[in-house]
Motif scaffolding. Sequence first.
Motif, PDB file in Angstrom:
ATOM      1  N   VAL A  70       0.838  -1.202   0.000  1.00  0.00           N
ATOM      2  CA  VAL A  70       0.000   0.000   0.000  1.00  0.00           C
ATOM      3  C   VAL A  70       0.874   1.254   0.000  1.00  0.00           C
ATOM      4  N   GLY A  71       1.911   1.257   0.832  1.00  0.00           N
ATOM      5  CA  GLY A  71       2.792   2.421   0.908  1.00  0.00           C
ATOM      6  C   GLY A  71       3.440   2.752  -0.424  1.00  0.00           C
ATOM      7  N   THR A  72       3.946   1.735  -1.113  1.00  0.00           N
ATOM      8  CA  THR A  72       4.573   1.979  -2.419  1.00  0.00           C
ATOM      9  C   THR A  72       3.536   2.434  -3.442  1.00  0.00           C
ATOM     10  N   ALA A  73       2.313   1.890  -3.344  1.00  0.00           N
ATOM     11  CA  ALA A  73       1.247   2.321  -4.258  1.00  0.00           C
ATOM     12  C   ALA A  73       0.917   3.793  -4.049  1.00  0.00           C
ATOM     13  N   LEU A  74       0.952   4.248  -2.795  1.00  0.00           N
ATOM     14  CA  LEU A  74       0.668   5.658  -2.506  1.00  0.00           C
ATOM     15  C   LEU A  74       1.756   6.564  -3.078  1.00  0.00           C
ATOM     16  N   PHE A  75       3.011   6.134  -2.988  1.00  0.00           N
ATOM     17  CA  PHE A  75       4.092   6.914  -3.582  1.00  0.00           C
ATOM     18  C   PHE A  75       3.920   7.003  -5.099  1.00  0.00           C
ATOM     19  N   ARG A  76       3.578   5.874  -5.723  1.00  0.00           N
ATOM     20  CA  ARG A  76       3.396   5.881  -7.175  1.00  0.00           C
ATOM     21  C   ARG A  76       2.194   6.733  -7.566  1.00  0.00           C
ATOM     22  N   ALA A  77       1.149   6.701  -6.754  1.00  0.00           N
ATOM     23  CA  ALA A  77      -0.025   7.526  -7.043  1.00  0.00           C
ATOM     24  C   ALA A  77       0.349   9.000  -7.069  1.00  0.00           C
ATOM     25  N   GLY A  78       1.324   9.378  -6.236  1.00  0.00           N
ATOM     26  CA  GLY A  78       1.801  10.752  -6.210  1.00  0.00           C
ATOM     27  C   GLY A  78       2.858  11.052  -7.247  1.00  0.00           C
ATOM     28  N   GLY A  79       3.165  10.062  -8.095  1.00  0.00           N
ATOM     29  CA  GLY A  79       4.132  10.277  -9.171  1.00  0.00           C
ATOM     30  C   GLY A  79       5.563   9.972  -8.798  1.00  0.00           C
ATOM     31  N   ASN A  80       5.798   9.446  -7.579  1.00  0.00           N
ATOM     32  CA  ASN A  80       7.157   9.132  -7.137  1.00  0.00           C
ATOM     33  C   ASN A  80       7.352   7.622  -7.159  1.00  0.00           C
TER      34      ASN A  80
END
Length: 456
Positions: free
Chosen positions: A158-168
Motif C-alpha cells: 500500500v505504501g509503495t502504491a501511494l508513492f506511485r499515485a503521487g508520481g514518485n
Amino acid sequence: MKLYDKKQISQKPLLFDNRALFLLLVPIVVEQLLNSFMGMVDTMMVSTVGSEAISAVSLVDSFNNLVIQVFSAMAAGAAIICSQYLGSGNAQETNKAARQVVLTVTVISTVVMLICLLGGERLLRLIFGEVEEEVMKDCLVYFLITVVSYPFLALFSVGTALFRAGGNSSFPMKVSIYANLLNIAGNVVLIYGFKWSVGGAALATLISRVFSMIVVFAALRKPRQVIVIRDYLRFRPDMPLIWKIMAIGIPSGIENGMFQFGKLAIQSTVSTMGTAAIAAQAMASILEGLNGICGIGIGIGLMTVVGQCIGAGRYEEAKYYIVKLTKAAWVSIVISCLVVFAITKPVTWLAGMEAASAKLCFEMVTAITIVKPFAWVGSFIISYGLRAAGDVQFSMIVSTVTMWCCRVVLCIFLVKVYQFGPMAVWIGMFADWTARSVIFTGRFLSGKWLPVGREA
C-alpha cells in the motif's frame, strides 16, 4: 476511428509530459526486473539446502502468492482512488483516503495472519493433502514464519502504491533494492551460517518485509510528500470511503485470485505429463514472465497516469495516455521477447536441462515470441487503464471468464481429448490473451469505461 480528440488535448498542457512519464515508468520497470531476478536468486539459495526444503518453499509460496495477489489488488485500489483525488486537486481527501486504506489493509491482513497461524498444519494439509512428513515439517516452519510477515507485506504494498499515485516511483524502487539485498544477505547468514534451512529463509524474508514497511511509512510521515500519513492512533473508520475503496479492491482481488487458482489447475494437469514436460513448462513460464516484466511495469505506471486524468476530468487525455503507453508497451514486449528468445538455448544449457526438456522449452518460447507481441499488450495494458478509471467489475468478469474458458478448460480439453503435451497450456493462454485483447479494445473504443460512459 478516432481514438481521442487531439484538438481538445492540445488546448491544455499535458499532466504528464514525456520526461514525467520517463521518470515515473523507468523506476517501476527496474523494480520489477530486480524483484524477478532477486526472486530467482532467493530460490536458488534455498535449493542448495535439499529437495525437501525447496519442495516445502515451493508449496507454501503457491499459497503465499495467492495472498500476495489479494494484497496487491488492494494496493492497486489505493493507487487508483488516491490518483483520482490528486487529479481533482483535493489533497485533503487524498490523505483521508490513504488513511482509510492503511486502516482497512491493516485489519484485513492481521485477520488473515491470525487465521493462518491458528490453522497451522491443519490448513496446510487441507490445501496440499498428504505430503511426505519431512516436507510437511519444513512447510509448517516456513509457513508460520512467512505468515507473520503478511501485515508488513500488505502495508508495504500500500505504501509503495501511494508513492506511485503521487508520481514518485523512484523511492519504492530504492526501497525494494535494499530489501532484496537484505533478504539475500539474511539467507546467507541464516541458511549457510546458522544452518537454519527453511526457517532461515523464512526469517530473512520476514526481516526484509519489516524493514521495507518501516522505511516506507517513515517516509510517508514527512510533510513534503504528496501523500502524508501520520497520527495513526487517531485513525477512525469512514465506512462510505472504505466501501468505495473496496469496490475497486475486491473485484481486482477476485480477478488476481482466480488467476492463481487457474495456474494451480493448469499445474496439476502438467504434472501428469512426465518430468521432461514439467521441467520444460517450468522454464518456459519463467522466461515468459521475464519477457513481460517491462510491459507490466508500464501498466502499473499507467494506473497512476489515467487515475489522475480521470480525477481531473480530462477524459480525452486519459484516452491519449492509454494509446500512447499501449504503443510503448508493445515496443518493449517486442524487444524483450526477442532478447529472451535469443538467450533461451544458453539458459537451458546453463540450467543443465535434459535434451528433450530443452528442445520442448525452446519450441514453447518460440511460440510465445511469435504470439505475445500481437495478443498480450491489448489484453493487459488496456485493462490497467480501464481499472484506473474505475471500470473494475467489467475487467474482473472478462478476465475471469476468459481465463477459465480458455486457459483452464481449453488446456484440459486438449490434453485429455487430443493428448497434447505442455504446448496445450500455451495454446490456452494464447486464446485467453486474444479474447481479452479483442474485448478490452472494444470496451476502450466504446467509451463505456469512462465515468460518464458507465453512468449513461
